[in-house]
Design a protein around this motif. Structure first.
Motif, PDB file in Angstrom:
ATOM      1  N   SER A  57      -3.419  -1.657  -7.176  1.00 25.74           N
ATOM      2  CA  SER A  57      -2.292  -1.567  -6.921  1.00 25.74           C
ATOM      3  C   SER A  57      -1.367  -2.358  -5.809  1.00 25.74           C
ATOM      4  O   SER A  57      -2.090  -2.053  -4.771  1.00 25.74           O
ATOM      5  CB  SER A  57      -1.782  -0.213  -7.173  1.00 25.74           C
ATOM      6  OG  SER A  57      -1.702   0.296  -8.295  1.00 25.74           O
ATOM      7  N   TRP A  58      -0.619  -3.172  -5.958  1.00 20.24           N
ATOM      8  CA  TRP A  58       0.021  -3.628  -4.583  1.00 20.24           C
ATOM      9  C   TRP A  58       0.977  -2.690  -3.756  1.00 20.24           C
ATOM     10  O   TRP A  58       1.687  -1.991  -4.356  1.00 20.24           O
ATOM     11  CB  TRP A  58       0.851  -4.979  -5.011  1.00 20.24           C
ATOM     12  CG  TRP A  58       1.492  -5.750  -3.583  1.00 20.24           C
ATOM     13  CD1 TRP A  58       2.585  -5.677  -3.400  1.00 20.24           C
ATOM     14  CD2 TRP A  58       0.599  -6.669  -2.936  1.00 20.24           C
ATOM     15  NE1 TRP A  58       2.772  -6.798  -2.343  1.00 20.24           N
ATOM     16  CE2 TRP A  58       1.480  -7.142  -1.791  1.00 20.24           C
ATOM     17  CE3 TRP A  58      -0.821  -6.981  -2.935  1.00 20.24           C
ATOM     18  CZ2 TRP A  58       1.185  -7.965  -1.052  1.00 20.24           C
ATOM     19  CZ3 TRP A  58      -1.075  -7.634  -1.692  1.00 20.24           C
ATOM     20  CH2 TRP A  58      -0.360  -8.236  -0.971  1.00 20.24           C
ATOM     21  N   ARG A  59       0.653  -2.194  -2.595  1.00 17.17           N
ATOM     22  CA  ARG A  59       1.340  -1.265  -1.976  1.00 17.17           C
ATOM     23  C   ARG A  59       1.874  -1.486  -0.408  1.00 17.17           C
ATOM     24  O   ARG A  59       1.324  -2.575   0.076  1.00 17.17           O
ATOM     25  CB  ARG A  59       0.303  -0.058  -1.734  1.00 17.17           C
ATOM     26  CG  ARG A  59      -0.236   0.574  -2.941  1.00 17.17           C
ATOM     27  CD  ARG A  59      -1.196   1.592  -2.971  1.00 17.17           C
ATOM     28  NE  ARG A  59      -1.715   1.972  -4.211  1.00 17.17           N
ATOM     29  CZ  ARG A  59      -2.369   2.813  -4.613  1.00 17.17           C
ATOM     30  NH1 ARG A  59      -2.655   3.943  -3.485  1.00 17.17           N
ATOM     31  NH2 ARG A  59      -2.867   3.028  -5.661  1.00 17.17           N
ATOM     32  N   LEU A  60       2.916  -0.731  -0.198  1.00 14.23           N
ATOM     33  CA  LEU A  60       3.348  -0.988   1.090  1.00 14.23           C
ATOM     34  C   LEU A  60       2.475  -0.016   2.138  1.00 14.23           C
ATOM     35  O   LEU A  60       2.539   1.154   1.664  1.00 14.23           O
ATOM     36  CB  LEU A  60       4.873  -0.492   1.316  1.00 14.23           C
ATOM     37  CG  LEU A  60       5.505  -0.370   2.592  1.00 14.23           C
ATOM     38  CD1 LEU A  60       5.730  -1.714   3.349  1.00 14.23           C
ATOM     39  CD2 LEU A  60       6.825   0.072   2.540  1.00 14.23           C
ATOM     40  N   VAL A  61       2.029  -0.660   3.027  1.00 14.28           N
ATOM     41  CA  VAL A  61       0.740   0.057   3.917  1.00 14.28           C
ATOM     42  C   VAL A  61       1.910   0.624   5.022  1.00 14.28           C
ATOM     43  O   VAL A  61       1.798   1.929   5.465  1.00 14.28           O
ATOM     44  CB  VAL A  61      -0.261  -0.830   4.447  1.00 14.28           C
ATOM     45  CG1 VAL A  61      -1.153  -0.027   5.332  1.00 14.28           C
ATOM     46  CG2 VAL A  61      -1.086  -1.539   3.257  1.00 14.28           C
ATOM     47  N   LEU A  62       2.711  -0.007   5.656  1.00 15.00           N
ATOM     48  CA  LEU A  62       3.643   0.200   6.767  1.00 15.00           C
ATOM     49  C   LEU A  62       4.700  -0.630   7.006  1.00 15.00           C
ATOM     50  O   LEU A  62       4.567  -1.980   6.654  1.00 15.00           O
ATOM     51  CB  LEU A  62       2.641   0.090   7.991  1.00 15.00           C
ATOM     52  CG  LEU A  62       3.408   0.405   9.433  1.00 15.00           C
ATOM     53  CD1 LEU A  62       3.708   2.016   9.381  1.00 15.00           C
ATOM     54  CD2 LEU A  62       2.576  -0.165  10.536  1.00 15.00           C
ATOM     55  N   SER A  63       5.721   0.190   7.239  1.00 16.16           N
ATOM     56  CA  SER A  63       6.926  -0.600   7.415  1.00 16.16           C
ATOM     57  C   SER A  63       7.453   0.018   8.664  1.00 16.16           C
ATOM     58  O   SER A  63       7.925   1.178   8.949  1.00 16.16           O
ATOM     59  CB  SER A  63       7.964  -0.186   6.501  1.00 16.16           C
ATOM     60  OG  SER A  63       9.277  -0.695   6.639  1.00 16.16           O
ATOM     61  N   ALA A  64       7.745  -0.830   9.814  1.00 12.26           N
ATOM     62  CA  ALA A  64       8.147  -0.217  11.129  1.00 12.26           C
ATOM     63  C   ALA A  64       9.517  -1.023  11.584  1.00 12.26           C
ATOM     64  O   ALA A  64       9.376  -2.192  11.584  1.00 12.26           O
ATOM     65  CB  ALA A  64       6.950  -0.205  12.020  1.00 12.26           C
ATOM     66  N   ARG A  65      10.172  -0.450  12.470  1.00 12.62           N
ATOM     67  CA  ARG A  65      11.155  -1.162  13.387  1.00 12.62           C
ATOM     68  C   ARG A  65      10.505  -2.027  14.339  1.00 12.62           C
ATOM     69  O   ARG A  65       9.520  -1.649  14.933  1.00 12.62           O
ATOM     70  CB  ARG A  65      11.975  -0.073  14.053  1.00 12.62           C
ATOM     71  CG  ARG A  65      12.949   0.757  13.111  1.00 12.62           C
ATOM     72  CD  ARG A  65      13.862   1.654  13.833  1.00 12.62           C
ATOM     73  NE  ARG A  65      13.336   2.155  15.239  1.00 12.62           N
ATOM     74  CZ  ARG A  65      13.988   1.872  16.505  1.00 12.62           C
ATOM     75  NH1 ARG A  65      15.414   1.487  16.347  1.00 12.62           N
ATOM     76  NH2 ARG A  65      13.373   2.298  17.470  1.00 12.62           N
TER      77      ARG A  65
END
Length: 89
Positions: A57-65
């Protein structure tokens, strides 16, 4: 196994404004800048995002400012640092 072969995950080292440093695994890093919102919304705050394929599965690992990140470095390959965030960038 997915229909697309993405290869092995890269290891990225992130240094935060606080001085804390951490590593994570991802296939893709994107930092689109200050894009306008949809339907006339005000621009969103710039973010850096890490994505990877885990267990098929393709996943978002981290989203940061981006303002919270000082450097991102791919430590699994030899590549220069990407300078992000802060006033010195």
């Amino acid at each position: 196994m997915s229909a697309v072969e993405r290869g092995s995950l890269d290891i990225y080292e992130i240094t935060w404004v606080s001085g804390y440093s951490e590593r994570l695994e991802a296939h893709q890093v994107s930092y689109p800048g200050n894009l306008p919102g949809l339907f006339g919304e005000p621009p969103r705050e710039p973010r850096i995002q890490f994505h990877g394929e885990f267990d098929g599965s393709w996943r978002l690992v981290l989203s940061a400012r981006m303002a919270d990140v000082v450097t991102v470095r791919n430590v699994s390959r030899t590549s220069p640092d990407l300078m992000l965030g802060g006033d010195d960038a």
